[in-house]
Write an enzyme that holds these catalytic residues in place. Sequence first.
Site, PDB file in Angstrom:
ATOM      1  N   ALA A  23       1.016  -0.978   0.041  1.00 34.49           N
ATOM      2  CA  ALA A  23       0.185   0.137   0.056  1.00 34.49           C
ATOM      3  C   ALA A  23       1.085   1.238  -0.245  1.00 34.49           C
ATOM      4  CB  ALA A  23      -1.215   0.144   0.973  1.00 34.49           C
ATOM      5  N   TYR A  92       4.008 -14.317   2.410  1.00 37.76           N
ATOM      6  CA  TYR A  92       5.697 -15.222   3.101  1.00 37.76           C
ATOM      7  C   TYR A  92       5.865 -14.049   3.592  1.00 37.76           C
ATOM      8  CZ  TYR A  92       3.471 -19.223   0.569  1.00 37.76           C
ATOM      9  OH  TYR A  92       2.641 -20.413   0.293  1.00 37.76           O
ATOM     10  N   GLY A 228     -18.499   5.744  -3.994  1.00 32.04           N
ATOM     11  CA  GLY A 228     -17.613   7.434  -4.244  1.00 32.04           C
ATOM     12  C   GLY A 228     -16.981   7.256  -2.812  1.00 32.04           C
ATOM     13  N   GLY A 252      -5.948  -1.883  -5.441  1.00 30.65           N
ATOM     14  CA  GLY A 252      -4.734  -0.321  -5.513  1.00 30.65           C
ATOM     15  C   GLY A 252      -5.758   0.852  -5.790  1.00 30.65           C
ATOM     16  N   GLY A 254      -7.872   2.091  -3.509  1.00 27.13           N
ATOM     17  CA  GLY A 254      -7.302   2.909  -2.469  1.00 27.13           C
ATOM     18  C   GLY A 254      -6.683   3.801  -2.520  1.00 27.13           C
ATOM     19  N   ASP A 255      -5.663   3.151  -2.634  1.00 29.46           N
ATOM     20  CA  ASP A 255      -4.228   3.943  -2.433  1.00 29.46           C
ATOM     21  C   ASP A 255      -4.015   4.940  -3.446  1.00 29.46           C
ATOM     22  OD1 ASP A 255      -3.549   1.504  -0.792  1.00 29.46           O
ATOM     23  OD2 ASP A 255      -2.581   0.615  -2.122  1.00 29.46           O
TER      24      ASP A 255
HETATM   25  P1  ATP Z   1      -8.216  -0.991  -1.744  1.00 32.45           P
HETATM   26  O1  ATP Z   1      -8.426  -1.725  -0.545  1.00 32.45           O
HETATM   27  O2  ATP Z   1      -9.008  -2.109  -3.489  1.00 32.45           O
HETATM   28  O3  ATP Z   1      -7.564  -0.642  -2.420  1.00 32.45           O
HETATM   29  P2  ATP Z   1     -10.203   0.743  -1.294  1.00 32.45           P
HETATM   30  O4  ATP Z   1     -11.432  -0.194  -0.797  1.00 32.45           O
HETATM   31  O5  ATP Z   1      -9.250   0.916  -0.403  1.00 32.45           O
HETATM   32  O6  ATP Z   1      -9.480  -0.519  -1.728  1.00 32.45           O
HETATM   33  P3  ATP Z   1     -12.152   1.299  -2.693  1.00 32.45           P
HETATM   34  O7  ATP Z   1     -13.294   2.781  -1.658  1.00 32.45           O
HETATM   35  O8  ATP Z   1     -12.732   0.713  -3.340  1.00 32.45           O
HETATM   36  O9  ATP Z   1     -10.722   1.276  -1.638  1.00 32.45           O
HETATM   37  O10 ATP Z   1     -11.521   2.660  -3.832  1.00 32.45           O
HETATM   38  C1  ATP Z   1     -11.460   4.337  -3.760  1.00 32.45           C
HETATM   39  C2  ATP Z   1     -11.832   5.443  -4.979  1.00 32.45           C
HETATM   40  O11 ATP Z   1     -11.432   4.536  -6.084  1.00 32.45           O
HETATM   41  C3  ATP Z   1     -13.293   5.823  -4.549  1.00 32.45           C
HETATM   42  O12 ATP Z   1     -13.913   6.024  -3.234  1.00 32.45           O
HETATM   43  C4  ATP Z   1     -13.543   5.871  -5.714  1.00 32.45           C
HETATM   44  O13 ATP Z   1     -13.144   7.346  -5.520  1.00 32.45           O
HETATM   45  C5  ATP Z   1     -11.934   5.185  -6.833  1.00 32.45           C
HETATM   46  N1  ATP Z   1     -13.090   3.708  -7.100  1.00 32.45           N
HETATM   47  C6  ATP Z   1     -13.417   2.381  -6.513  1.00 32.45           C
HETATM   48  N2  ATP Z   1     -13.701   1.879  -7.353  1.00 32.45           N
HETATM   49  C7  ATP Z   1     -14.431   2.167  -8.240  1.00 32.45           C
HETATM   50  C8  ATP Z   1     -14.637   2.073  -9.731  1.00 32.45           C
HETATM   51  N3  ATP Z   1     -15.379   0.722  -9.520  1.00 32.45           N
HETATM   52  N4  ATP Z   1     -15.151   2.945 -10.936  1.00 32.45           N
HETATM   53  C9  ATP Z   1     -15.134   4.281 -10.329  1.00 32.45           C
HETATM   54  N5  ATP Z   1     -14.264   4.804  -9.148  1.00 32.45           N
HETATM   55  C10 ATP Z   1     -14.118   3.780  -8.195  1.00 32.45           C
END
Ligand code: ATP
Length: 313
Positions: A23, A92, A228, A252, A254-255
Amino acid sequence: MVSLRSAGPLSAGGSLAMHVAGAESNVAVGVARLGHTVTWAGAVGADPHGEFILRQLRSEGIGTQCRVDPSRSTGVMFLEQRTADVTRAFYYRAGSAGSTVSRDDVDSALAAGPRVLHLTGITPALSPEARKAFEYAAECAAADGVLVSLDVNYRSRLWTRDEARAVLGPIARHADILIASDDELDLVASAALSGSDSLGYDDAETALAASLLEQGVGEVVVKRGSAGAGVHTASGRFEAPAVAVTSIDTVGAGDAFTAGYLSALLDGEDVAGRLQRGAVMGAFAVSTAGDWEGLPSRAELAMLGATASGTTQ
Ligand code: ATP
């Protein structure tokens, strides 16, 4: 850590592709591609995959404050694309070089005087030593006036929710920016929900965020995938819908969102501008393959409707 990705069941063998994973490195790449100075701090083994990580990060223009530990291995994760929708991870990393990150490593990283320190809740799950380094980093940065960004990043393969809650709850108050998925907020603010079982979900989120704001957190950022993201601050609540794209790989997101949010903060954008940049970066992550490979340069932000300064058109 590196990931070794298979295109099908691992039990069937075949080719594996090696990628830099983690991350923190995902966020580092995102922020660096948007033109900011970034240093990644950590530890790798004296092995080829550790060297690969450092080469990749440096090729992205990221500074590395890295201890090379010849007595340990670089962490590895197998990623198995089991079905089109299900990817399984096999870690691992127990005893890996990265799990021995220490207070000395933190001192070295903070000596450069960053404006922002970004931490994730993955580090304290790796080992007792890493937990101490994580707590020390948050406390030192807060004391030195460095802005602390903390992404909860709960990983169920590394620890239980109760274990995470016990460690992350107390440290969250050092965060200026607390970032969580909507199902992670209770790991850093569980006390606020006592007696509120009858609250609706949105009320529960507001109550949890309010308790964090009362503790001194400046911005509580909540990610909701394709629904969102929102930010709770003392001056109100802000929301940004996801950018409509064809999603092909959600890992990725969220990151990438965090990288966009922090980059806009470094640019002096207000909370609404940070949210918008985060949403655009999250959209790039889901609409391109890989955890970080598809993240945009500043000029490329415009491909998904953001100007180079990050405001939507
Ligand atoms: P991860 O752990 O897989 O990195 P996360 O749960 O930390 O994900 P998400 O909430 O899935 O993070 O995604 C972060 C942001 O990315 C969302 O707030 C949104 O703005 C954007 N996003 C996620 N999924 C989509 C999607 N299917 N289409 C467009 N934007 C998306």
